[in-house]
Design an enzyme around this catalytic site. Structure first.
Site, PDB file in Angstrom:
ATOM      1  N   ARG A 142       0.241   1.282  -3.121  1.00 25.60           N
ATOM      2  CA  ARG A 142      -1.709   1.158  -2.445  1.00 25.60           C
ATOM      3  C   ARG A 142      -2.648   1.441  -2.403  1.00 25.60           C
ATOM      4  NH1 ARG A 142      -0.331  -0.047   3.421  1.00 25.60           N
ATOM      5  NH2 ARG A 142      -2.230  -1.143   4.070  1.00 25.60           N
ATOM      6  N   HIS A 186      -6.472   1.777  -1.658  1.00 28.14           N
ATOM      7  CA  HIS A 186      -7.336   2.028  -0.384  1.00 28.14           C
ATOM      8  C   HIS A 186      -8.032   3.238  -0.582  1.00 28.14           C
ATOM      9  CE1 HIS A 186      -4.751   0.395   2.660  1.00 28.14           C
ATOM     10  NE2 HIS A 186      -4.963  -0.578   1.524  1.00 28.14           N
ATOM     11  N   ASN A 230      -4.620   3.299   6.732  1.00 28.84           N
ATOM     12  CA  ASN A 230      -4.132   3.913   6.098  1.00 28.84           C
ATOM     13  C   ASN A 230      -2.573   4.426   6.710  1.00 28.84           C
ATOM     14  OD1 ASN A 230      -5.648   4.407   4.156  1.00 28.84           O
ATOM     15  ND2 ASN A 230      -7.119   4.793   4.852  1.00 28.84           N
ATOM     16  N   HIS A 275       1.659  -7.004  -4.773  1.00 29.37           N
ATOM     17  CA  HIS A 275       2.039  -6.760  -3.483  1.00 29.37           C
ATOM     18  C   HIS A 275       3.765  -8.182  -3.571  1.00 29.37           C
ATOM     19  CE1 HIS A 275      -1.040  -7.756  -0.294  1.00 29.37           C
ATOM     20  NE2 HIS A 275      -0.985  -6.377  -0.818  1.00 29.37           N
TER      21      HIS A 275
END
Ligand code: HEM
Length: 327
Positions: free
Chosen positions: A64, A68, A96, A194
């Protein structure tokens, strides 16, 4: 008087030269460290193997993190910088706060600094640990481009416009991907991440208990046979429990995510929204019935593309000594 010809005779080659320099600057390379730190990728993989053996749940946040980082002012490791007294950094912004594993990244960086001081950027480490997380969850091993340098700006407020919440609809999601030079297909492919990892209950309990926004209501898009399991795992206002995003398969990088989404079992509204656009819907439905080869190839391509967003190269930025601090 300077003639038109004299002026533009020099400007055109100059403009061309600038264009060429500009296009070179934007480029990363496969094997950027082959001479300067030939074992960099191996060192990272070796460390990752140890870290993930002890803490398998870190593959989720490590994958992830590249998203980000890249979506907020480019892939420059601004995500890894610590807040200072007068500047809350990206790391401490709401999207975050559920990331984990920053200490492990510091350990990886320390190993690289021992082998090749001042050579390997934190931005490239993020690309490597994302790739290795996919491999260590039985997904594809793909070649990555390297040569990114690290940025110095990290402001919590920059995350808001760039990282869309899980309540987002398909139009918002597509728009932000397009803004970053990605496509609707990249959205359908990259959200396939995911397939691994966990989510805090608080990231989706609105769908179970407050879908109307007036303190009650269940999202009708959720598979009703999945709802009791989610309600059992997540009570209203639970801010600490984590659940598998792809139950039973959250440590396997596979197609189960797409099978789930196609049956109303995507955890977030943003997952379900992939069914509300003809292109992303077709992708989800095809992968739900497919062998993994196509998804693996697509995922590798989309990750490489995402890893190019607004990179700093060729002398811009710096190579941080420690990922949490500018030099
Ligand atoms: C398209 C928009 C996206 C939205 C709205 C979204 C939203 C979320 C949310 C809300 C979580 C749960 C966070 C938590 O509660 O801890 C999550 C987890 C995760 N996301 Fe996404 N995501 C998106 C795209 C992506 C992309 C592009 C990637 C990577 C390529 C990604 C990889 C992950 C991973 C691996 C996890 C599990 C993290 C863990 O195990 O801690 N997501 N995402």
């Amino acid at each position: 008087m300077v003639s038109y010809r004299a002026l533009f005779g020099t400007m055109v080659p100059l403009a061309l030269a600038l264009l060429l320099i500009g296009s070179t600057e934007a480029q990363l390379e496969y094997g950027f460290y082959k001479n300067s730190c030939p074992h960099a990728e191996f060192i990272v993989f070796q460390e990752m193997t140890k870290i993930i053996a002890n803490a398998p749940f870190l593959t989720g946040p490590f994958l992830r993190m590249q998203y980000h980082d890249c979506f907020v002012n480019g892939c420059d490791a601004s995500l890894l910088l610590n807040s200072t007294n007068n500047n809350p950094a990206e790391k401490d912004a709401p999207p975050n706060q559920s990331l984990r594993g920053f200490d492990a990244i510091d350990d990886i960086k320390a190993k690289l600094e021992m082998a090749c001081p001042g050579i390997v950027s934190c931005a490239d480490i993020l690309a490597m640990i994302a790739r290795d997380s996919v491999k260590l969850t039985y997904g594809p091993y793909y070649a990555i481009e390297t040569g990114r340098r690290d940025g110095s700006r990290s402001e919590a407020s920059d995350t808001q416009a760039n990282l869309q919440p899980p309540t987002s609809n398909i139009t918002v999601l597509k728009n932000i991907f397009i803004q970053k030079g990605l496509t609707a297909k990249d959205l359908a492919v990259l959200t396939g991440a995911h397939t691994i990892g966990q989510s805090l209950c608080s990231s989706f309990t609105e769908r179970l208990y407050n879908f109307t926004g007036r303190g009650f209501g269940l999202d009708p898009a959720l598979d009703p046979t999945y709802v009791p399991q989610l309600m059992c795992e997540c009570k209203p206002n639970d801010n600490t429990t984590r659940v598998e995003m792809d139950p039973g398969s959250s440590r396997n990088f596979d197609l189960a995510y797409y099978k789930g989404v196609s049956r109303g079992r995507g955890l977030f509204t943003s997952d379900d929204q992939l069914l509300h656009d003809p292109e992303t819907k077709a992708y989800v439905e095809r992968q739900a019935m497919a062998w993994p080869e196509e998804f693996f190839k697509d995922f590798a391509e989309s990750m490489v593309k995402m890893g190019r967003i607004e990179v700093l190269t060729h002398g811009k930025g710096e190579i941080r000594k420690k990922c949490a601090f500018v030099n």
